[in-house]
Design a protein around this motif. Structure first.
Motif, PDB file in Angstrom:
ATOM      1  N   LEU A  43       0.819  -1.211   0.000  1.00  0.00           N
ATOM      2  CA  LEU A  43       0.000   0.000   0.000  1.00  0.00           C
ATOM      3  C   LEU A  43       0.857   1.266   0.000  1.00  0.00           C
ATOM      4  O   LEU A  43       0.329   2.365   0.131  1.00  0.00           O
ATOM      5  N   ASN A  44       2.152   1.119  -0.156  1.00  0.00           N
ATOM      6  CA  ASN A  44       3.100   2.244  -0.143  1.00  0.00           C
ATOM      7  C   ASN A  44       2.960   3.102   1.105  1.00  0.00           C
ATOM      8  O   ASN A  44       3.070   4.328   1.049  1.00  0.00           O
ATOM      9  N   SER A  53       5.788  12.169  -1.339  1.00  0.00           N
ATOM     10  CA  SER A  53       5.683  13.200  -2.377  1.00  0.00           C
ATOM     11  C   SER A  53       6.156  12.714  -3.750  1.00  0.00           C
ATOM     12  O   SER A  53       5.740  13.250  -4.772  1.00  0.00           O
ATOM     13  N   LYS A  54       6.970  11.672  -3.787  1.00  0.00           N
ATOM     14  CA  LYS A  54       7.433  11.118  -5.066  1.00  0.00           C
ATOM     15  C   LYS A  54       6.370  10.229  -5.707  1.00  0.00           C
ATOM     16  O   LYS A  54       6.454   9.920  -6.888  1.00  0.00           O
ATOM     17  N   VAL A  59      -1.442  13.367  -2.784  1.00  0.00           N
ATOM     18  CA  VAL A  59      -1.973  14.723  -2.881  1.00  0.00           C
ATOM     19  C   VAL A  59      -1.558  15.448  -1.608  1.00  0.00           C
ATOM     20  O   VAL A  59      -1.814  14.942  -0.501  1.00  0.00           O
ATOM     21  N   ALA A  60      -0.931  16.594  -1.760  1.00  0.00           N
ATOM     22  CA  ALA A  60      -0.478  17.346  -0.595  1.00  0.00           C
ATOM     23  C   ALA A  60      -1.633  17.545   0.387  1.00  0.00           C
ATOM     24  O   ALA A  60      -2.753  17.848  -0.009  1.00  0.00           O
ATOM     25  N   GLY A  61      -1.350  17.325   1.662  1.00  0.00           N
ATOM     26  CA  GLY A  61      -2.357  17.489   2.698  1.00  0.00           C
ATOM     27  C   GLY A  61      -3.082  16.206   3.073  1.00  0.00           C
ATOM     28  O   GLY A  61      -3.799  16.158   4.061  1.00  0.00           O
TER      29      GLY A  61
END
Length: 100
Positions: A43-44, A53-54, A59-61
């Motif tokens: 599930l990373n 972020s890579k 999605v930021a946040g």
């Protein structure tokens, strides 16, 4: 929820039963989810969302704390990991916003 998010959610939820089908599998882990566990890697999952972020799906946040699977009232558990503790500031590809 858009179609892509729905499909990702279905895929993530579909992985959980596959883990339990292996009769020679080790007992389910307990305690806090670690990034190097097979399910977490699938599930990373990362303990710090900024480390994701890579990932093109990040999605930021978006963090565990604002995910629909996060259970703050149950020791910061995640339903995708059998209720085991995850970091509030973590993230995984199954992230979906909490319903409003």
């Amino acid at each position: 929820m858009d179609r892509r998010r729905f499909m990702q959610l279905g895929l993530a939820c579909g992985l959980i039963p596959l883990v339990s089908l292996d009769s020679k599998a080790a007992p389910a882990p307990t305690g806090e989810v670690q990034e190097d566990e097979p399910q977490a890697q699938g599930l990373n999952y990362v303990k710090k969302a900024s480390d994701a972020s890579k990932n093109s799906k990040y999605v930021a946040g978006s963090t565990c704390q604002n995910c629909m699977f996060f259970q703050a009232d149950k020791n910061n558990g995640c339903t995708l990991f059998g209720g085991r503790k995850v970091e509030e500031g973590g993230w995984c590809v199954a992230w979906a916003p909490k319903p409003k």
